[in-house]
Write an enzyme that holds these catalytic residues in place. Structure first.
Site, PDB file in Angstrom:
ATOM      1  CB  SER A 253      -0.871   0.007   1.254  1.00  0.00           C
ATOM      2  OG  SER A 253      -0.030   0.253   2.360  1.00  0.00           O
ATOM      3  CE  LYS A 254      -2.494   6.564  -2.228  1.00  0.00           C
ATOM      4  NZ  LYS A 254      -3.134   7.111  -3.390  1.00  0.00           N
ATOM      5  NE  ARG A 255      -1.696   3.382   6.076  1.00  0.00           N
ATOM      6  CZ  ARG A 255      -1.109   3.042   7.231  1.00  0.00           C
ATOM      7  NH1 ARG A 255      -0.510   3.959   7.948  1.00  0.00           N
ATOM      8  NH2 ARG A 255      -1.161   1.807   7.662  1.00  0.00           N
ATOM      9  CG  ASN A 257       6.996  -0.349  -0.311  1.00  0.00           C
ATOM     10  OD1 ASN A 257       8.028   0.272  -0.543  1.00  0.00           O
ATOM     11  ND2 ASN A 257       6.974  -1.628  -0.025  1.00  0.00           N
TER      12      ASN A 257
END
Ligand code: GLU
Length: 496
Positions: A253-255, A257
């Site tokens: 998840s962009k949180r 990575n």
């Protein structure tokens, strides 16, 4: 039989590495069997889909060296390849199901649906609404129809509990409980199809023989199986690939990575290395070697070599592989060409010079002024923020709010970024100068630079956001508890 596979991204947000991973495996599977691979855009969610996102997906996949035989950009015999251009087909097929008694019109209101779910929960059942829950007396249906009330079309699903067996190319027979499967909406009240209907109709009409997709779709398979049965169509073979994971095993998840392909491009990763790394996600070459090209992967591809343990997308490993590619496969000439293409070109100079020139006395002043524009993540420390007014908490807050604001921004221009930052400063009742001060450090590494708004416009959304995120981390990060508090405060600022 000619093997035909597809990747079917929804054009919402940034092009995701997960999309490239699924595309890669579909491409390899098709090519290894002498078949075709196509790209379809699933843009039925009109509120979230954007043409910019579609373009970015196509560009990023091409940048990675992936090619498709049919698609919205190149056409083909089974088009259109954008679902928004196929609306009549979905309506026709939904009507066909209703006529055959395999789907039904449902006039239930949102409040009624809530009450029905509550009743099921109270009765100790799953909240999956069944046709019998939704049924209304004939007179009531007639009355609502006469009033012209909105309705949806829903799938007729089995009432009784029992097992639905779905065959998966990697997992064998998967057993799913019919009890959990609700009377899925197929066509919404505005006439738009849901994913399930559009996906099945298109896979059939486009002659798809094998569906390789992420494991998050396993639970949809029973609904799809029913649809294929109702339409009397052969169902493609299903293959659910393992999800990419963060190093802590959570879903990528962009949180935690960066997940946008554009970020990796902007960071200076080589497309050859990134595609190689994605090929290593749950898959290996017969000789287990780490480094291989796309065409080598196609030559040696065997889907049965996919292992189901969640593959870890680890940036350090990717950097290591990228370094190998860079040193072993690029001589100085090739590397020079790549660097010029990537950033060291006249176009980029022309974008920077209008901002840099006022601050230059000698030509050599350019590098220290503009070096941050061709760098990756900057080597910041807490001390980098010493010149900024306010305590650590306050600085983190400003950076986090700016980040949230910029994460919501789709079109990325200098003026729009300025408006966002000005709006945020006004809502926080602080001077724009004070809002921009910590951003300067996060984005450029020092305050001795040109306008941070111009810098962000030049850096692009992915690198700008990644640097702000990094700055927040360097300052100690935001704990779950603090995030909740900040989120509340941010929401209270209202529509910015
Ligand atoms: N549009 C779906 C997605 O965004 C496609 C899923 C599938 O391959 O069936 O992932």
């Amino acid at each position: 039989m000619t093997v035909r596979t597809r990747v079917a991204p929804s054009p919402t947000g940034d092009p995701h590495v997960g999309t490239a991973y699924i595309a890669l495996f579909n491409l390899c599977f098709a090519r290894a069997h002498g078949g075709q691979f196509l790209l379809r855009i699933e843009d039925t969610d009109q509120t979230r889909s954007t043409p910019e996102s579609e373009q970015a997906i196509l560009d990023s996949l091409r940048w990675l060296g992936l090619t498709w035989d049919e698609g919205p950009d190149i056409g083909g015999d089974n088009g259109p390849y954008r679902q928004s251009e196929r609306m009549d087909l979905y309506r026709e097929h939904a009507d066909q199901l209703v006529a055959a008694g395999n789907a039904f019109r449902c006039y239930r209101t949102a409040a009624e649906l809530d009450a029905l779910r509550e009743a099921r929960r109270a009765g100790g059942h799953s909240t999956a609404l069944k046709p019998s829950d939704l049924r209304l007396a004939d007179e009531e249906v007639a009355a609502r129809e006469d009033r012209g009330d909105p309705y949806v079309i829903r799938l007729l699903v089995p009432e009784e509990e029992g097992v639905c067996v779905v065959r998966d190319m990697l997992r064998g027979d998967i057993e799913l409980d019919w009890g959990m499967i609700d009377a899925q909406i197929l066509l919404k009240s505005d006439g738009m199809p849901t994913y399930h209907l559009a996906n099945v109709v298109d896979d059939h009409l486009m002659g798809i023989t094998h569906v390789l997709r992420g494991e998050e779709w396993i639970n949809s398979a029973p609904k799809h199986k029913l649809l294929y049965e109702y339409f009397k169509w052969d169902m493609p073979q299903l293959c659910h690939l393992p999800l990419l994971r963060n190093p802590d095993k959570s879903k990528l998840s962009k949180r935690k990575n960066p997940t946008s392909i554009l970020y990796y491009e902007r960071m200076g990763f080589l497309p050859e290395a990134l595609i190689n790394y994605l090929g290593r996600m749950g898959w290996s070459m017969p000789d287990e070697r780490e480094k291989f090209t796309l065409s080598e992967m196609i030559d040696d591809f065997d889907i049965q070599r996919v292992s189901l343990g969640g593959p870890i997308f680890d940036r350090e490993k990717l950097s290591w592989l990228n370094g190998m590619w860079l040193r072993e496969d690029f001589d100085d000439e090739a590397l020079a060409d790549r660097l010029v293409d990537w950033a060291f070109n006249r176009d980029n100079l022309m974008r920077v010079l209008p901002h840099a020139r006022q601050r230059m006395e000698t030509l050599s002043d350019l590098a220290p002024l503009a070096g941050f524009l061709v760098s990756g993540i900057l080597p910041l420390s807490e001390a980098s923020f010493d010149s900024v007014k306010g305590d650590r908490e306050a600085i983190i807050k400003v950076l986090q709010f700016a980040l949230w604001r910029l994460e919501a921004r789709r079109e990325w221009t200098r003026d729009l970024i300025w408006d966002d930052m000005k709006g945020l400063a006004d809502a926080l009742d602080i001077k724009i100068k004070d809002l921009l001060a910590p951003l300067f450090i996060a984005i450029a590494g020092s305050s001795a630079s040109f306008s941070v708004v111009d810098s962000m416009a030049m850096l692009g959304p992915d690198m700008s956001r990644a640097r702000i995120r990094h700055a927040v981390e360097v300052l100690g990060g935001v704990s779950k508890k603090a995030a909740k508090r900040l989120d509340k405060e941010y929401m209270a600022l209202g529509a910015l």
